[in-house]
Design a protein around this motif. Structure first.
Motif, short mmCIF file in Angstrom:
data_model
loop_
_atom_site.label_atom_id
_atom_site.label_comp_id
_atom_site.label_asym_id
_atom_site.label_seq_id
_atom_site.Cartn_x
_atom_site.Cartn_y
_atom_site.Cartn_z
N LEU A 537 45.01 -63.84 43.41
CA LEU A 537 45.93 -62.88 42.78
C LEU A 537 45.23 -61.68 42.17
CD1 LEU A 537 48.39 -65.34 41.03
CD2 LEU A 537 48.78 -64.04 43.11
N GLY A 538 44.03 -61.87 41.67
CA GLY A 538 43.34 -60.78 40.99
C GLY A 538 44.11 -60.33 39.76
N PHE A 539 44.15 -59.01 39.53
CA PHE A 539 44.82 -58.50 38.32
C PHE A 539 46.33 -58.67 38.38
CE2 PHE A 539 45.11 -54.98 41.22
CZ PHE A 539 46.31 -54.37 40.93
N LEU A 540 46.90 -58.96 39.61
CA LEU A 540 48.35 -59.18 39.69
C LEU A 540 48.76 -60.38 38.87
CD1 LEU A 540 49.07 -58.51 43.47
CD2 LEU A 540 49.66 -57.08 41.51
N GLY A 551 42.19 -61.00 27.36
CA GLY A 551 40.81 -61.37 27.05
C GLY A 551 40.19 -62.21 28.15
N GLU A 552 40.97 -63.15 28.66
CA GLU A 552 40.47 -63.99 29.75
C GLU A 552 40.21 -63.17 31.00
OE1 GLU A 552 39.11 -67.04 31.92
OE2 GLU A 552 39.50 -67.02 29.76
N PHE A 553 41.10 -62.20 31.28
CA PHE A 553 40.92 -61.35 32.46
C PHE A 553 39.65 -60.51 32.33
CE2 PHE A 553 41.60 -57.29 34.65
CZ PHE A 553 41.75 -57.75 35.95
N ILE A 554 39.43 -59.93 31.14
CA ILE A 554 38.23 -59.12 30.92
C ILE A 554 36.98 -59.98 31.08
CG2 ILE A 554 36.94 -57.80 29.18
CD1 ILE A 554 39.68 -56.89 28.07
N THR A 555 37.02 -61.17 30.49
CA THR A 555 35.85 -62.06 30.54
C THR A 555 35.55 -62.48 31.97
OG1 THR A 555 36.32 -62.85 28.32
CG2 THR A 555 34.89 -64.21 29.69
N GLU A 623 39.84 -54.19 40.01
CA GLU A 623 39.92 -55.11 38.88
C GLU A 623 38.85 -54.78 37.83
OE1 GLU A 623 39.79 -59.11 40.21
OE2 GLU A 623 41.64 -58.97 41.38
N VAL A 624 37.66 -54.39 38.29
CA VAL A 624 36.60 -54.01 37.35
C VAL A 624 37.02 -52.79 36.53
CG1 VAL A 624 34.23 -53.12 37.19
CG2 VAL A 624 34.74 -55.03 38.72
N GLN A 629 39.01 -50.54 31.44
CA GLN A 629 40.02 -49.82 30.67
C GLN A 629 40.58 -50.68 29.56
OE1 GLN A 629 40.98 -46.59 30.98
NE2 GLN A 629 42.25 -46.92 29.18
N MET A 630 40.83 -51.98 29.86
CA MET A 630 41.34 -52.89 28.83
C MET A 630 40.32 -53.09 27.72
SD MET A 630 43.28 -55.88 30.98
CE MET A 630 44.80 -55.56 31.85
N GLN A 631 39.05 -53.21 28.10
CA GLN A 631 38.00 -53.39 27.09
C GLN A 631 37.89 -52.16 26.20
OE1 GLN A 631 36.49 -55.85 26.09
NE2 GLN A 631 34.70 -55.09 24.96
N ARG A 632 37.99 -50.97 26.81
CA ARG A 632 37.93 -49.74 26.03
C ARG A 632 39.11 -49.65 25.08
NH1 ARG A 632 36.83 -46.84 29.98
NH2 ARG A 632 38.95 -46.16 30.55
N THR A 633 40.31 -50.07 25.58
CA THR A 633 41.50 -50.04 24.73
C THR A 633 41.38 -51.04 23.59
OG1 THR A 633 42.82 -49.39 26.65
CG2 THR A 633 44.00 -50.26 24.74
N ARG A 634 40.87 -52.22 23.91
CA ARG A 634 40.68 -53.23 22.86
C ARG A 634 39.73 -52.72 21.78
NH1 ARG A 634 38.95 -58.89 25.14
NH2 ARG A 634 39.06 -59.38 22.92
N ARG A 635 38.62 -52.05 22.18
CA ARG A 635 37.68 -51.54 21.19
C ARG A 635 38.34 -50.48 20.31
NH1 ARG A 635 33.72 -51.26 25.45
NH2 ARG A 635 34.03 -49.00 25.46
#
Length: 650
Positions: A537-540, A551-555, A623-624, A629-635
């Motif tokens: 599925l990847g990011f879907l 968090g799990e997706f980023i990790t 996905e990377v 982008q999610m990591q940047r938003t989380r920060r």
């Protein structure tokens, strides 16, 4: 003066000739001698009268002798007919006697087939070429038709020239082919039933006198009684033989039933003594005279005794289907016996038997089938007992698995509990979440308990879903196997999400949520009845999940890069952002980072080591970028919350 002797013969000479049975010519000679000697007309008339009376008397005596001979032959025939012949032999005796009684050329017997409108020859005697056993004689014409209509013998001196009765073309052809002239048909009747006709025939023209007709009629009456008696005897013999056969079968059946009871008792003793499948298979191999293989409902080998031959699995699957459909042992073309082990409507397993050479006699095939069915029944009992034991143990294992899924308690405590239960959590495991799309959930739970036990895994139930943790490193293969077997057991589709592998006890809960997300994503995409893993599925999976775990997706996507930056104080993540922002140009990325292009190249090589060589493939690259982008938003969010907290304190 005494009368002088006459010069010619007198009447007394006729008596002398009659007394010594002289030839007819000698009687004529006496009359001629008297005429030559000058006897008058009165004397000649007297001699002629004496001659005629003498010849009549001699003819009468001859007929009486012939009648006596016929009656004697008839008595001999009657004596012969009382012997215990079978029907075919009796008919041969009758036709031979009939032919010899009148000194004719041929004789035969026919039996009526009224529904077919003809009579069939059952026996024939004499030199014949056309009238043979099985020849059909039409009832619409011939002397047989006349005899049947009159219920009396009917004869003709010259058959083909006699126009006093109705002819049949078939019979005429046979008479012509055999060269017959004289023909007589005598009906065979017993009480009120018509059996057929007795025929006698000669190749010369002949008139039958009343004595001969009476003789043949008497023979026919005796023959009819003998035929009926023989038929009754044959019927009695057949009935006696049938009774003997039934008695023999009953005795054999009783003996077989006694043997089956003994075998059943012995097999039950093996089970009660705790022998299990191994001991049961060994005992069955001895009883059945062959190698025994026990398989579970999925076709996996559970136990084998002896050297089992190589199997054609496609043929075995087809025969297994027949055996389970018909619920009885079935033999394959290769000689392998297959018996279903079932409980009610549930298929628990299969018993396969490869008989030893020389043990496949037809006489014991039925008994072998009964033995196979009995052993398969006891095998089903053992499988049920094992499943029940697994279910009892499964309750404790389920509690452990629930705690692992929820992360309840220290990892050390959980590991200790797993060790006491014989659960090896040291190796890699995958987590599978299966949702039946119909059928009985209880049946699915029973199946899951057995499946987890066989694979040394764990199972749990939550929200109508079966959760399994199974040893392995390929979550996709595990999901497909669970889907195939559970769908077959329920006769309904099953939707399966999976994740892993996982080695750390503390990561089991996270892996479960990841598998659950895959299941939710399948549902949202309309993929009911399918299987999916994060790799599928990847990011879907993240976007479509009801409870996305960013968090799990980023990790799982860039975790190794973030961890490396944290440990080595590098800027691999920032390099990735610059690389993607520059449309994949290392030179432009170096300009934006204010470093040398070679530095960017070395960093990209390090990233390939951490994420794998396929991270630049379009799907993974997307996905990377999403994870960055999610990591940047989380920060940014974390920094914003910290700033708000600082302002509040100030």
């Amino acid at each position: 003066m005494p009368e002088s002797r006459r010069p010619y013969p007198d009447v007394s000479e006729m008596l002398e000739l009659l007394a010594r049975e002289a030839h007819t010519e000698e009687f004529e000679r006496v009359v001629r001698s008297a005429r030559d000697a000058g006897a008058d007309e009165a004397e000649l008339a007297r001699l002629t009268r004496a001659k005629d009376l003498s010849l009549s008397i001699r003819s009468l005596f001859a007929r009486r002798q012939q009648r006596e001979a016929g009656l004697s032959a008839l008595v001999d025939t009657a004596r012969d007919l009382t012997l215990p012949y079978n029907l075919d032999t009796l008919l041969k005796v009758i036709t031979r006697r009939a032919r010899l009684l009148l000194g004719l050329d041929m004789s035969w017997v026919t039996f009526h087939a009224l529904d077919e409108g003809c009579s069939y020859v059952r026996a024939a005697d004499g030199h014949t070429s056309a009238i043979t056993v099985g020849f059909a004689v039409p009832m619409a014409g011939g002397v047989g038709r006349q005899a049947r209509q009159r219920s009396a013998p009917f004869w003709t001196a010259d058959y083909l020239r006699d126009e006093t009765f109705l002819h049949s073309e078939v019979i005429d052809d046979v008479v012509r082919a055999e060269g017959l002239h004289a023909l007589m048909a005598i009906p065979l009747r017993h009480e009120n039933s018509e059996l057929g006709n007795l025929y006698v025939a000669g190749r010369g023209i002949r008139h039958f006198d009343p004595d001969e007709i009476s003789l043949m009629s008497s023979l026919a009456d005796l023959a009819a009684v003998a035929i009926e008696k023989t038929r009754l005897l044959d019927q009695v013999r057949n009935e006696v033989a049938g009774l003997e056969l039934n008695t023999s079968r009953a005795m054999s059946s009783s003996s077989a039933a006694h043997h089956l009871r003994q075998v059943h008792s012995k097999l039950i003793d093996v089970v009660l003594e705790g022998g299990g499948l191994h001991a049961l298979a060994a005992e069955a191999a001895t009883l059945l005279g062959g190698s025994v293989l026990i398989r579970d409902h999925a076709g996996r080998d559970l136990n084998t005794t002896g050297e089992f031959p190589e199997l054609d699995e496609s043929e075995i699957r087809a025969v297994c289907l027949d055996a389970h459909t018909e619920r009885r042992p079935v033999r394959s073309a290769a000689g392998i016996w297959i018996a279903p082990a079932v409980a009610g409507q549930e298929m628990l397993g299969t018993l396969l038997l490869a008989p030893h050479a020389g043990t496949e006699a037809e006489s014991d095939s039925a008994h072998r089938t009964q033995l196979l069915a009995l052993v398969a029944q006891v095998t089903a009992l053992v499988l049920l007992m094992q499943r029940s034991a697994a279910a009892a143990e499964g309750q404790v294992r389920d509690e452990l698995f629930n705690d692992l899924l929820k992360g309840n308690g220290p990892a050390a405590k959980l590991a200790e509990r797993a060790q006491r239960l014989g659960v090896d959590l040291g190796g890699p495991h995958v987590v599978v979440v299966a949702r039946p799309e119909g059928g009985s959930l209880g049946r699915a739970v029973i199946w899951a308990s057995s499946y987890a036990h066989q694979l040394s895994g764990l199972k749990s139930v939550e929200g109508g879903c079966i959760i399994l943790m199974l040893p392995g490193t390929d979550p996709g293969a595990a999901a497909r196997a669970v889907s195939e077997e559970l769908s077959s057991a329920l006769n309904h589709p099953v939707t399966v999400g999976t994740a892993g592998p996982v080695k750390d006890l503390t990561a089991i809960s996270r892996t479960y949520h990841e598998a659950r997300c895959c299941l939710d994503a399948l549902t949202a995409l309309g993929g009911t009845g399918g299987t999916a893993s994060p790799g599928d599925l990847g990011f879907l999976g993240l976007l479509l999940s009801d409870n996305p775990n960013t968090g799990e997706f980023i990790t799982s996507t860039i975790g190794p890069v973030l961890e490396y930056d944290a440990q080595q104080r590098t800027e691999l993540a920032r390099t990735l952002e610059a690389y993607f922002a520059s449309a994949g140009s290392p030179t432009r990325a170096a300009e934006s980072l204010h470093v040398h292009p070679n530095t960017v190249s070395r960093r990209l090589e390090r990233i390939s080591e951490l994420l794998g060589p396929d991270w630049l493939e379009p799907a993974q690259a997307l996905e990377v970028q999403l994870a960055l982008q999610m990591q940047r938003t989380r920060r940014a969010l974390i920094r914003g919350r910290r700033d708000q907290a600082g302002h509040a304190i100030g």
